[in-house]
Design a protein around this motif. Sequence first.
Motif, PDB file in Angstrom:
ATOM      1  N   VAL A  91       5.948  -5.487  -9.132  1.00 30.77           N
ATOM      2  CA  VAL A  91       5.563  -4.726  -7.943  1.00 30.77           C
ATOM      3  C   VAL A  91       4.330  -3.905  -8.250  1.00 30.77           C
ATOM      4  O   VAL A  91       4.255  -3.234  -9.276  1.00 30.77           O
ATOM      5  CB  VAL A  91       6.721  -3.807  -7.481  1.00 30.77           C
ATOM      6  N   ARG A  92       3.380  -3.975  -7.353  1.00 30.51           N
ATOM      7  CA  ARG A  92       2.179  -3.146  -7.436  1.00 30.51           C
ATOM      8  C   ARG A  92       2.075  -2.403  -6.114  1.00 30.51           C
ATOM      9  O   ARG A  92       2.003  -3.038  -5.066  1.00 30.51           O
ATOM     10  CB  ARG A  92       0.944  -4.000  -7.677  1.00 30.51           C
ATOM     11  N   ILE A  93       2.102  -1.080  -6.191  1.00 33.32           N
ATOM     12  CA  ILE A  93       2.047  -0.271  -4.969  1.00 33.32           C
ATOM     13  C   ILE A  93       1.012   0.843  -5.125  1.00 33.32           C
ATOM     14  O   ILE A  93       0.481   1.069  -6.210  1.00 33.32           O
ATOM     15  CB  ILE A  93       3.421   0.342  -4.610  1.00 33.32           C
ATOM     16  N   GLY A  94       0.769   1.536  -4.013  1.00 30.92           N
ATOM     17  CA  GLY A  94      -0.020   2.756  -4.050  1.00 30.92           C
ATOM     18  C   GLY A  94      -1.503   2.567  -4.244  1.00 30.92           C
ATOM     19  O   GLY A  94      -2.172   3.448  -4.776  1.00 30.92           O
ATOM     20  N   ASN A  95      -2.050   1.460  -3.782  1.00 30.10           N
ATOM     21  CA  ASN A  95      -3.479   1.235  -3.908  1.00 30.10           C
ATOM     22  C   ASN A  95      -3.998   0.772  -2.556  1.00 30.10           C
ATOM     23  O   ASN A  95      -3.441  -0.151  -1.952  1.00 30.10           O
ATOM     24  CB  ASN A  95      -3.736   0.168  -4.979  1.00 30.10           C
ATOM     25  N   GLY A 118       0.781  -1.227   0.000  1.00 32.76           N
ATOM     26  CA  GLY A 118       0.000   0.000   0.000  1.00 32.76           C
ATOM     27  C   GLY A 118       0.814   1.279   0.000  1.00 32.76           C
ATOM     28  O   GLY A 118       0.252   2.355  -0.124  1.00 32.76           O
ATOM     29  N   THR A 119       2.122   1.181   0.131  1.00 30.78           N
ATOM     30  CA  THR A 119       2.945   2.382   0.171  1.00 30.78           C
ATOM     31  C   THR A 119       2.839   3.147  -1.145  1.00 30.78           C
ATOM     32  O   THR A 119       2.485   2.586  -2.178  1.00 30.78           O
ATOM     33  CB  THR A 119       4.422   2.037   0.476  1.00 30.78           C
ATOM     34  N   GLN A 120       3.131   4.425  -1.105  1.00 21.78           N
ATOM     35  CA  GLN A 120       3.100   5.252  -2.313  1.00 21.78           C
ATOM     36  C   GLN A 120       4.520   5.572  -2.732  1.00 21.78           C
ATOM     37  O   GLN A 120       5.420   5.629  -1.918  1.00 21.78           O
ATOM     38  CB  GLN A 120       2.372   6.592  -2.064  1.00 21.78           C
ATOM     39  N   ASP A 121       4.685   5.800  -4.019  1.00 26.04           N
ATOM     40  CA  ASP A 121       5.981   6.246  -4.510  1.00 26.04           C
ATOM     41  C   ASP A 121       5.867   7.757  -4.721  1.00 26.04           C
ATOM     42  O   ASP A 121       5.192   8.211  -5.637  1.00 26.04           O
ATOM     43  CB  ASP A 121       6.348   5.550  -5.821  1.00 26.04           C
ATOM     44  N   ILE A 122       6.489   8.509  -3.832  1.00 21.98           N
ATOM     45  CA  ILE A 122       6.422   9.969  -3.910  1.00 21.98           C
ATOM     46  C   ILE A 122       7.733  10.544  -4.447  1.00 21.98           C
ATOM     47  O   ILE A 122       8.136  11.639  -4.102  1.00 21.98           O
ATOM     48  CB  ILE A 122       6.061  10.590  -2.543  1.00 21.98           C
ATOM     49  N   GLY A 123       8.374   9.766  -5.292  1.00 21.76           N
ATOM     50  CA  GLY A 123       9.615  10.233  -5.904  1.00 21.76           C
ATOM     51  C   GLY A 123      10.866   9.667  -5.274  1.00 21.76           C
ATOM     52  O   GLY A 123      11.969   9.954  -5.717  1.00 21.76           O
ATOM     53  N   SER A 131       4.892   7.068   3.915  1.00 22.11           N
ATOM     54  CA  SER A 131       5.771   7.398   2.796  1.00 22.11           C
ATOM     55  C   SER A 131       6.452   8.702   3.160  1.00 22.11           C
ATOM     56  O   SER A 131       5.857   9.767   3.082  1.00 22.11           O
ATOM     57  CB  SER A 131       4.961   7.556   1.506  1.00 22.11           C
ATOM     58  N   ALA A 132       7.673   8.592   3.618  1.00 22.57           N
ATOM     59  CA  ALA A 132       8.380   9.762   4.127  1.00 22.57           C
ATOM     60  C   ALA A 132       9.877   9.585   3.929  1.00 22.57           C
ATOM     61  O   ALA A 132      10.603   9.228   4.848  1.00 22.57           O
ATOM     62  CB  ALA A 132       8.062   9.965   5.611  1.00 22.57           C
ATOM     63  N   GLY A 133      10.324   9.784   2.712  1.00 23.53           N
ATOM     64  CA  GLY A 133      11.745   9.700   2.438  1.00 23.53           C
ATOM     65  C   GLY A 133      12.327   8.350   2.776  1.00 23.53           C
ATOM     66  O   GLY A 133      11.772   7.310   2.449  1.00 23.53           O
TER      67      GLY A 133
END
Length: 160
Positions: A47-51, A17-22, A60-62
Amino acid sequence: MAQIKIHRDGSVETLCGTQDIGGGARTVVQLHTSRFLKYLPLGKITVRIGNSRYGSSGASAGSSTTRGVEWEVKRAVAKVLEALFEEVAPKLNTNAASMELLEGGKVRAATKEYSWEEVCSQLKDTVMSHASTAMDPDSQWAVIDDEGKIQQASEETYLA
């Protein structure tokens, strides 16, 4: 939470469930999955993330994203390997306790070695595991309650 699916063709999916914020979370999840599967080639791992369907994940913090998903993936891989070995051991005329994953996509069952694909082809269907998001077991942390009292926290009382 991380979810790992192993398919009959030897491909692996990691859902988180994590997000990729760059910060490269997708790459980190793939690398951790490969690492905990004894360096299974990256081409076998999707890999499937962010859902939100994949369950909650650590923040999601660095760089803290990297550490959080590491533990989630590690636990999920351990559970899915246990399920895989339990299911295929009888078909390979061995027991699950004698099976171990070797580097680079090999599996040892007693004294015989198999390719990852040979072992996975013995699956009746996809095997899957889940690992809940929880604190790093090497860490100790506390919670300050409304009255200002410090209390030792645990995985059972305060889920991440």
